[in-house]
Design an enzyme around this catalytic site. Structure first.
Site, PDB file in Angstrom:
ATOM      1  N   CYS A  26       0.880  -1.153  -0.001  1.00  0.00           N
ATOM      2  CA  CYS A  26      -0.083  -0.090   0.023  1.00  0.00           C
ATOM      3  C   CYS A  26       0.901   1.248  -0.081  1.00  0.00           C
ATOM      4  O   CYS A  26       1.996   0.982  -0.342  1.00  0.00           O
ATOM      5  CB  CYS A  26      -1.157  -0.027   1.144  1.00  0.00           C
ATOM      6  SG  CYS A  26      -0.113  -0.211   2.855  1.00  0.00           S
ATOM      7  N   HIS A 550      20.706 -13.425 -14.790  1.00  0.00           N
ATOM      8  CA  HIS A 550      19.249 -13.183 -15.384  1.00  0.00           C
ATOM      9  C   HIS A 550      19.187 -13.495 -16.580  1.00  0.00           C
ATOM     10  O   HIS A 550      19.528 -12.656 -17.494  1.00  0.00           O
ATOM     11  CB  HIS A 550      18.703 -11.958 -14.924  1.00  0.00           C
ATOM     12  CG  HIS A 550      17.228 -11.624 -15.074  1.00  0.00           C
ATOM     13  ND1 HIS A 550      16.642 -11.869 -16.077  1.00  0.00           N
ATOM     14  CD2 HIS A 550      16.487 -11.575 -13.907  1.00  0.00           C
ATOM     15  CE1 HIS A 550      15.077 -11.882 -15.631  1.00  0.00           C
ATOM     16  NE2 HIS A 550      14.973 -11.712 -14.449  1.00  0.00           N
TER      17      HIS A 550
END
Length: 628
Positions: A26, A550
């Site tokens: 939030c 990655h």
């Protein structure tokens, strides 16, 4: 410590990725749904850099990072493999958590929180009108009428707002809900306030024996009508064929629920609401300020429990009945004391990290949000929290003795001042705030916090963080050369089609366009991260470099299809060992780029991280040099 390093330690202290169901955020908090709360190392998380506090509530482990920072930390933990969910999904999952009372209070909160802004605005309008009157200004009749429109409309149509919001929360059609709610205050019905005043307006007797009035200002009857109506609408929709659903379902819902609302639910629960209101006023009206003392003393405990939304219902009821809210001043006293205790800790401590945590948390409290102060500082050291409860109780008692009552709800302390500007109580309000602050500060400064203990424990806590999250104290960094983990053609990192990597935000390094589908270890290292999807690996070399490999861009979306990890977290590997394999054809078929990034994520720890390869690279070729 950079954000990625903090994120790694957060994940480890949460019990690892395997203990996390989902993560969302939030405005201030990382909200994590975990499988086993017992696996969380709460002490480690609470003492991590940038963490302002952490607590378990509503089925979620909530880690407070603060506005802005939380967005960055969310991106980091997601990049490291935590599964995501929307806030609505997480709310639905959290709604299943806790006992029936906690779930009921959360539901009250979900219904009333969207309504609070208009009640706040109405209260501020009342304050402005009162201020103008207090200044001796005589308003023209048409302006007076306009101000009445501003201050009265929200309460006149309050049942419509409540039924609308309740339909929304319980899965009904909000448009049907608001029409049903407005039926309860139809101009064709006797006005409830006019009937209650004892004038010429009286209740209508339907069928000769059912007294019916409008439900202006009613809260509980509207809530019950909304719950029953939403469930009834969903039941009707299940049995009505789709082809006539749009016609039949709203018609049947409005017909049946208007009858139940006006003739059954409304009259019955209006009586219940009146008894609740009488009981609330009796507690608030206890002699010698005892009601305020009691509520001021327990309010922040209720905040910790997560069921403080019950006050929304009570405050809206008081405002609808009297246009005055005594709860607001009492709650303000409790929150002021919490903020003051946090200020005392910040003033007294010599720990720079704690200072930078305490003062922003206190400012947040004075603006009406006490969770960072509670969970980041006061509960962490315990005494400040409980001493601030005492200060809040005394401040709440003073608020009751002074007869303070705001003209709205939802705002407190500094913003809440506006609720007392126009009702002649501003001076008393400021006195109550000053007393609450002085008590919270003095009690904590004198009795609630000893800086020597914090300084002594900080170093031990840092060692604990290192040991718990890495398994050992990090070795001194050394110069080293990394060999390529991928066979192929070197690509400049700045040319990678992903701003997270090309910007260098995650660290410096290189990229390689693969010609073989094998990932090798670039140095002797320990595997710190091995994604279950097999698309990325994190390693810490024996000389201290932290390396992320990655494979591809956005390949996490493939959910492991075409990837196979050969190592697991904690494995020791030698330079050239196989970490995993991948299929570039499947990556291409998914419409994705197989360019593989090799990043030194602790670049900031080095004087230099420089690529040393160009063109094509084969297994064992040097690609990056790091120097301290």
């Amino acid at each position: 410590m950079n954000n990625q390093e903090i994120a790694k330690k957060v994940i480890d202290a949460l019990g690892g990725r395997e203990n996390v169901n989902s993560v969302a955020h939030c405005a201030t908090r990382l909200r994590v749904m975990v499988k086993d709360e017992g696996k969380i190392n709460k002490e480690v998380i609470e003492n991590l850099e940038k963490v302002q506090g952490a607590f378990f509530n509503s089925g979620q482990y909530q880690i407070i990072f603060g506005t802005g920072t939380v967005n960055k930390m969310y991106d980091e933990v997601v990049a490291l493999g935590l599964p995501t969910s929307s806030k609505d999904d997480m709310k639905a999952e959290a709604a299943k958590q806790g006992n029936w009372f906690q779930r009921a209070i959360r539901t009250f909160g979900d219904v009333f929180v969207p309504i609070i802004p208009v009640i706040v605005a109405t209260g501020l309008f009342m304050g402005v009108r009162g201020l103008l009157t207090a200044l001796g200004m005589t308003l023209p009749a048409d302006v007076t009428t306009y101000t009445q429109i501003l201050t009265d409309t929200a309460f006149i149509i309050l049942p419509g707002l409540v039924v609308w919001s309740t339909f929304r929360v319980f899965g009904g059609n909000p448009a049907v809900g608001i029409v049903l709610g407005m039926m309860l205050v139809s101009g064709s019905l006797p006005n409830a306030w006019a009937v209650a005043s004892g004038g010429e307006v009286t209740a209508m007797n339907f069928f000769g024996f059912i007294p019916v009035v409008g439900l202006q200002g009613s809260v509980l009857p509207a809530f019950i009508i909304g719950v029953v109506g939403a469930k009834f609408e969903k039941a009707v929709r299940k049995v009505v064929p789709d082809v006539i659903d749009l016609l039949v379902t709203p018609f049947v819902t409005l017909l049946i629920m208007s009858i139940l609302g006006l003739f059954v639910i409304g009259p019955v629960f209006h009586v219940v609401e009146n008894y609740i209101l009488i009981g609330t006023k009796a507690i608030l009206g206890l002699p010698f300020g005892l009601g305020g003392f009691l509520i001021g003393g327990v309010h922040q405990l209720i905040v910790v429990s997560g069921v403080h939304h019950i006050f929304n219902l009570l405050e809206v009821q008081l405002l609808a009945a009297d246009h005055a809210n005594p709860f607001n001043a009492i709650i303000t006293a409790a929150m002021t004391a919490q903020g003051a205790a946090t200020v005392a800790v910040g003033v007294k401590t010599k720990n720079p990290k704690l200072k930078t945590l305490a003062f922003p948390a206190a400012l947040s409290a004075f603006l009406g949000i006490t969770e960072p102060a509670i969970f980041g500082v006061n509960l962490r050291f315990r005494k400040p929290f409980f001493l601030s409860l005492i200060a809040g109780a005394i401040g709440g008692g003073l608020a009751s003795i002074l007869g303070l009552a705001g003209t709205g709800n939802g705002i407190t302390i500094i913003p809440g001042t506006m609720l007392y500007v126009g009702n002649g109580q501003l001076a008393q309000y400021l006195l109550m705030v000053a007393v609450s602050f002085a008590l919270g500060f003095a009690l904590t400064y004198m009795f609630g916090y000893e800086d020597e203990e914090e300084v002594a424990t900080e170093a031990a806590t840092e060692r604990l963080v290192q040991e718990e999250t890495t398994g050992n104290i990090p070795a001194t960094l050394q110069n080293e050369t990394l060999v390529t983990p991928i066979v192929g053609d070197v690509v400049a990192l700045a040319d990678v089609n992903d701003p997270v990597f090309s910007s260098g935000a995650m660290g410096q390094g290189i990229a390689v366009k693969p010609s073989q589908g094998v990932v090798y270890a670039p140095a002797d290292a320990e595997v710190s991260i091995a994604f279950p999807t097999g698309h990325a690996f994190g390693l810490k070399t024996t000389d201290g470099a932290e390396v992320l490999i990655h494979v591809g861009i956005d390949t996490v979306s493939m959910n492991g299809e075409g990837f196979e990890a050969k190592v697991a977290q904690g494995d020791k590997v030698k330079a050239g060992d196989v970490l995993g394999t991948f299929d570039s054809n499947k990556i291409a078929a998914a419409g994705l780029d197989d360019t593989t990034m090799v990043i030194v994520t602790n670049t900031a720890d080095y004087a230099s991280v420089a690529p040393v390869a160009t063109g094509s690279v084969a297994k064992g070729d040097a690609v990056i040099e790091v120097k301290i």
